[in-house]
Design an enzyme around this catalytic site. Structure first.
Site, PDB file in Angstrom:
ATOM      1  N   LYS A  79      42.290  40.024  34.221  1.00 36.00           N
ATOM      2  CA  LYS A  79      41.039  40.330  34.265  1.00 36.00           C
ATOM      3  C   LYS A  79      41.120  41.175  35.659  1.00 36.00           C
ATOM      4  CE  LYS A  79      36.327  38.859  35.021  1.00 36.00           C
ATOM      5  NZ  LYS A  79      35.570  37.734  35.442  1.00 36.00           N
ATOM      6  N   SER A 154      31.358  37.407  32.070  1.00 37.26           N
ATOM      7  CA  SER A 154      32.119  38.519  32.689  1.00 37.26           C
ATOM      8  C   SER A 154      33.551  38.882  32.138  1.00 37.26           C
ATOM      9  CB  SER A 154      31.717  38.814  34.121  1.00 37.26           C
ATOM     10  OG  SER A 154      32.696  37.932  34.908  1.00 37.26           O
ATOM     11  N   SER A 178      31.773  32.669  33.292  1.00 38.62           N
ATOM     12  CA  SER A 178      32.511  33.669  32.721  1.00 38.62           C
ATOM     13  C   SER A 178      33.862  33.800  32.186  1.00 38.62           C
ATOM     14  CB  SER A 178      32.369  34.870  33.902  1.00 38.62           C
ATOM     15  OG  SER A 178      31.423  35.536  34.136  1.00 38.62           O
TER      16      SER A 178
HETATM   17  N1  GLN Z   1      26.587  35.417  34.041  1.00 42.02           N
HETATM   18  C1  GLN Z   1      26.833  35.076  35.283  1.00 42.02           C
HETATM   19  C2  GLN Z   1      26.572  36.269  36.391  1.00 42.02           C
HETATM   20  O1  GLN Z   1      26.241  37.038  35.948  1.00 42.02           O
HETATM   21  C3  GLN Z   1      28.281  34.449  35.431  1.00 42.02           C
HETATM   22  C4  GLN Z   1      29.258  35.438  35.956  1.00 42.02           C
HETATM   23  C5  GLN Z   1      30.527  34.849  36.301  1.00 42.02           C
HETATM   24  O2  GLN Z   1      30.801  33.574  35.986  1.00 42.02           O
HETATM   25  N2  GLN Z   1      31.425  35.603  36.683  1.00 42.02           N
HETATM   26  O3  GLN Z   1      26.605  35.764  37.566  1.00 42.02           O
END
Ligand code: GLN
Length: 489
Positions: A79, A154, A178
Site C-alpha cells: 500500500k 482505504s 481498511s
Molecule cells: N474508513 C475509515 C476512515 O475513513 C477507515 C480508514 C482506515 O482504516 N484507514 O477513516
C-alpha cells in the site's frame, strides 16, 4: 492451476520442487497487471524491471543453495502509505506526489529479509481516509468482481490486486477497517493484527492510536505466513510490543477443540443486508457442525463506535497532518506572498476534500473549549467499548460478525454522503478502538455474485487462535477458491 490463481502455499511448493522460478512467477503477475490493471487500477507504481531483478536475485540465491527467507520469490504489493526506499510513496495524495522516501519502513525491511519480491505500490484513499479508494487523488480502483463497484477502502488497491491475481500477497493498513472491509468486498483474506504487534516505523501516520499494518492473501495460510514475517518487536516504534511471535503458519492446521464463538445481538439489527446476514448465519452453522458452541453476547457500547472513531481518528489525523506545511517536504504552492500564505496555499492545493474535512473535524474536536466535550468524552467511551470486549472474551474465544452491512457498493453511490460512507465501517472500527486483532475471510456470495466476508475478532495477541479459527471454516468451505477474473498466464 494457473500461476496467478495459485495460493502462496502452492507457489512456494512449486519453487521448492524446481518446476517454477520466481522470475516466471513474477513475470506472470506482471503480465496480469499489464492485462488487467488498466481496468482495475489497483497500482500507482509498478517497476517491472526492478521486480524481475529482485526475482532473479532470489532464483540465483536458490541455485547457489543459500538459505532462503520465508517468502522467497513471492511477489508482495505494498500500500502506498508504507515507505519504500527509492520508490515513490504518495499516500495517493497530491501533497506527496513526488515524495521518494530515503528509507524503508520496518515491514518493508522484513519483506526484503524474507526474500519477497516487491512488485509495486497500491492505490488507496488519500492518507488512508475513506472506505472506497474514491478519495485517491490519482485514480479510482475498481472491484475485480464488478468494475462498476468499489473494492472498499482505504486499502482498496491491495485487496483488488490480490483478488484480480495481480499479486499473491499484499500489505494494507487498518485504522478503522481498511484491511478488513476491502478484503470482504473483494473476496480475499485480510487481517488487522493486535495494536502493537507490527511496527509502524516508516508507515505514514493517520490515527496513531489506531493504525496497524497487516496482510492480504487469497487464503488463510498466506495471511498467516505474511503476518509471521511482519510481526515482532521494533524499538523504532514505541508502541511496538516486545512479546514472542508464534509461528502462525505452523499451528494453522491444529484444530480448535471446544471453540466458543460469540455473536453480538447489537450486530444483527436494521440496516444489515439480508444476504449478508444469511451468509454469517450459514457460517455459524458450519462452525456448529465442527463442534463449536455459539453464544449470544452483548457489546452495549458498540452503537457509539462510529461516533467515537470519527472524533478520535480525525483528531489524531489533524495533528499528524500538521507536518505537511510545504517546508519540510511535500507539495509547495508556486505563488505566495508570505509564510502563512505559503502554508495555506500549499495545504489548500495538496490535500483533497475528505482530508480537509478530517483536519477541520479534528482541529475542532481538539480546540480549547471543545476538547472535554468531544475528544475527552470520546476517549472515555472508547474505554467502555474495550471493557465490553474484555467482558465478552471472558466467555467466548472469538466473536463472529458481518464485516460490512452490505456487499460492495457502487462507485459514486456514497461519495457525496460522508455520513453514509462512515457507516460502512460500523462492524470494523470497534476492533481498532479496542486494539484487538480482526480477520475477514470469504464466506458467501450475493445473488449478484459479489463476495460476502465474515469477520472474526479475538482478544489481544491471540492472532494464532484467530487464524486457526478462520482456517477451520476455510477447510470446510469453497468460498476462498472463487476467483474474480479469468486471468491467463
Ligand atoms: N474508513 C475509515 C476512515 O475513513 C477507515 C480508514 C482506515 O482504516 N484507514 O477513516
Amino acid at each position: 492451476m494457473s500461476i496467478v490463481g495459485a495460493t502462496t502455499t502452492e507457489l512456494l511448493a512449486r519453487f521448492e520442487r524446481g518446476d517454477l522460478s520466481s522470475v516466471e512467477a513474477t513475470t506472470a503477475y506482471l503480465d496480469a497487471i499489464a492485462l488487467n490493471d488498466q481496468r482495475v487500477k489497483a497500482f500507482l507504481h509498478v517497476d517491472y524491471d526492478h521486480a524481475v531483478a529482485q526475482a532473479k536475485a532470489v532464483d540465483a540465491k536458490r541455485a547457489r543453495g543459500e538459505p532462503l527467507g520465508k517468502l522467497a520469490g513471492l511477489p508482495v504489493a505494498v500500500k502506498d502509505v508504507v515507505c519504500t526506499a527509492g520508490q515513490p510513496t504518495t499516500c495517493a495524495s497530491r501533497m506527496l506526489k513526488n515524495f521518494v522516501p530515503p528509507y524503508d519502513a520496518h515491514v518493508v525491511t522484513r519483506l526484503r529479509l524474507a526474500d519477497a519480491v516487491l512488485i509495486g505500490k497500491t492505490n488507496m484513499d488519500e492518507f488512508a481516509m475513506g472506505s472506497s479508494t474514491e478519495n485517491s487523488a490519482f485514480q479510482v480502483t475498481r472491484n475485480p468482481w464488478d468494475l462498476e463497484r468499489t473494492p472498499g477502502g482505504s486499502s482498496g488497491g491491495s485487496a483488488a490486486a490480490v483478488a484480480a491475481g495481480m499479486s499473491p500477497l499484499a500489505l494494507g493498513t487498518d485504522t478503522g477497517g481498511s484491511i478488513r472491509l476491502p478484503a470482504g468486498y473483494c473476496g480475499v483474506v485480510g487481517m488487522k493484527p493486535t495494536y502493537g504487534r507490527v511496527s509502524r516505523f516508516g508507515l505514514v501516520a493517520y490515527g496513531s492510536s489506531l493504525d496497524q499494518i497487516g496482510p492480504f492473501a487469497n487464503d488463510v495460510a498466506g495471511a498467516a505466513l505474511l503476518l509471521e514475517v511482519l510481526s515482532g518487536y521494533d524499538r523504532r516504534d514505541s508502541t511496538s510490543v516486545d512479546t514472542p511471535v508464534p509461528e502462525y503458519s505452523r499451528t494453522l492446521e491444529e484444530p480448535l477443540g471446544g471453540l466458543r464463538i460469540g455473536i453480538a445481538k447489537e450486530h444483527f439489527v436494521e440496516g444489515l443486508d439480508r444476504e449478508v446476514e444469511q451468509s454469517v448465519r450459514d457460517a455459524l452453522e458450519v462452525y456448529r457442525s465442527l463442534g463449536a458452541e455459539i453464544q449470544e453476547i452483548s457489546l452495549p457500547h458498540s452503537k457509539y463506535a462510529v461516533a467515537v472513531y470519527y472524533v478520535v481518528a480525525p483528531s489524531e489525523a489533524s495533528s499528524n497532518l500538521a507536518r505537511y506545511d510545504g517546508v519540510h517536504y511535500g507539495h509547495r504552492a508556486a505563488g505566495f506572498e508570505n509564510m502563512i500564505d505559503m502554508y495555506s496555499a500549499s495545504r489548500g492545493e495538496g490535500f483533497g476534500p475528505e482530508v480537509k474535512r478530517r483536519i477541520m473535524l479534528g482541529t475542532y474536536a481538539l480546540s480549547a473549549g471543545y476538547y472535554d466535550a468531544y475528544y475527552l468524552k470520546a476517549l472515555k467511551v472508547r474505554r467502555l467499548i474495550r471493557n465490553d470486549f474484555d467482558k465478552a472474551f471472558e466467555s467466548v474465544d472469538v466473536i463472529a460478525s458481518p464485516v460490512a452491512p452490505t456487499p460492495a457498493f457502487k462507485i459514486g453511490e456514497l461519495i457525496d454522503d460522508p455520513l453514509a460512507m462512515y457507516l460502512s465501517d460500523i462492524y470494523t472500527i470497534s476492533a481498532n478502538l479496542a486494539g484487538l486483532p480482526g480477520l475477514c475471510l470469504p464466506a458467501g456470495a450475493s445473488c449478484d455474485n459479489l463476495p460476502i466476508g465474515l469477520q472474526l475478532l479475538a482478544p489481544p495477541f491471540d492472532e494464532d487462535r484467530l487464524l486457526r479459527a478462520a482456517r477451520m471454516f476455510e477447510r470446510e468451505t469453497q468460498w476462498h477458491k472463487r476467483r474474480a477474473m479469468e486471468v491467463g498466464d
